[in-house]
Design a protein around this motif. Sequence first.
Motif, PDB file in Angstrom:
ATOM      1  N   UNK A  28      -8.090  -8.932   6.932  1.00 13.25           N
ATOM      2  CA  UNK A  28      -8.212  -7.665   6.205  1.00 13.25           C
ATOM      3  C   UNK A  28      -6.998  -6.759   6.385  1.00 13.25           C
ATOM      4  N   UNK A  29      -5.901  -7.314   6.843  1.00 15.84           N
ATOM      5  CA  UNK A  29      -4.681  -6.517   7.002  1.00 15.84           C
ATOM      6  C   UNK A  29      -4.190  -6.099   5.624  1.00 15.84           C
ATOM      7  N   UNK A  30      -3.875  -4.826   5.487  1.00 14.39           N
ATOM      8  CA  UNK A  30      -3.414  -4.286   4.203  1.00 14.39           C
ATOM      9  C   UNK A  30      -1.950  -4.666   4.032  1.00 14.39           C
ATOM     10  N   UNK A  31      -1.678  -5.465   3.010  1.00 14.19           N
ATOM     11  CA  UNK A  31      -0.312  -5.949   2.800  1.00 14.19           C
ATOM     12  C   UNK A  31       0.506  -4.985   1.954  1.00 14.19           C
ATOM     13  N   UNK A  32      -0.095  -4.381   0.965  1.00 14.88           N
ATOM     14  CA  UNK A  32       0.645  -3.468   0.082  1.00 14.88           C
ATOM     15  C   UNK A  32       0.667  -2.064   0.643  1.00 14.88           C
ATOM     16  N   UNK A  33       1.833  -1.571   0.985  1.00 12.56           N
ATOM     17  CA  UNK A  33       1.951  -0.219   1.539  1.00 12.56           C
ATOM     18  C   UNK A  33       1.750   0.853   0.466  1.00 12.56           C
ATOM     19  N   UNK A  34       1.736   0.455  -0.807  1.00 14.27           N
ATOM     20  CA  UNK A  34       1.544   1.414  -1.889  1.00 14.27           C
ATOM     21  C   UNK A  34       0.068   1.679  -2.175  1.00 14.27           C
ATOM     22  N   UNK A  35      -0.815   0.960  -1.515  1.00 12.11           N
ATOM     23  CA  UNK A  35      -2.248   1.195  -1.704  1.00 12.11           C
ATOM     24  C   UNK A  35      -2.621   2.551  -1.134  1.00 12.11           C
ATOM     25  N   UNK A  36      -3.633   3.163  -1.732  1.00 12.53           N
ATOM     26  CA  UNK A  36      -4.137   4.432  -1.221  1.00 12.53           C
ATOM     27  C   UNK A  36      -5.377   4.173  -0.370  1.00 12.53           C
ATOM     28  N   UNK A  37      -5.786   5.187   0.377  1.00 11.81           N
ATOM     29  CA  UNK A  37      -7.016   5.057   1.157  1.00 11.81           C
ATOM     30  C   UNK A  37      -8.213   4.823   0.231  1.00 11.81           C
ATOM     31  N   UNK A  38      -8.172   5.436  -0.930  1.00  6.59           N
ATOM     32  CA  UNK A  38      -9.253   5.258  -1.904  1.00  6.59           C
ATOM     33  C   UNK A  38      -9.350   3.798  -2.338  1.00  6.59           C
ATOM     34  N   UNK A  39      -8.227   3.140  -2.530  1.00  7.98           N
ATOM     35  CA  UNK A  39      -8.221   1.727  -2.906  1.00  7.98           C
ATOM     36  C   UNK A  39      -8.699   0.841  -1.753  1.00  7.98           C
TER      37      UNK A  39
END
Length: 123
Positions: A89-100
């Motif tokens: 579940x590591x977030x790969x895209x740094x452009x994602x928002x907390x909402x996403x």
Amino acid sequence: MGKKGKGKKEEAEVRSQWEGKHPEPKSRIDERKVIATVKLAAPVCSLLEFKLECSPSTKISYVVDRIIDRHDGSISDLSVCVNRFHPEEVITGRDKTLEQCGVFGGECIIYYDFVPRAGALLQ
């Protein structure tokens, strides 16, 4: 010379009810609040834990920058997860928002881990 057409009916211009009216501008400020508790995943260390007040539209890159600032720039290659730390579940895209990432308001926990940089202390 030519006569003007007096027999023609002048077409009445049909005006839209919205003509001359402008829509209300949308606010660019997100009023929703999130209190994110940022924690080091392992080892558990309360000294590296801090709270971050932000909004659901806050990007993960902002959170990563705050984490790096807390470490005085001595870390890189962060792994970040929201509400649960798991390698899948590591977030790969740094452009994602907390909402996403599923955070719409209230409180959340952001876990992070990093690979230590090679340096004088690690040799």
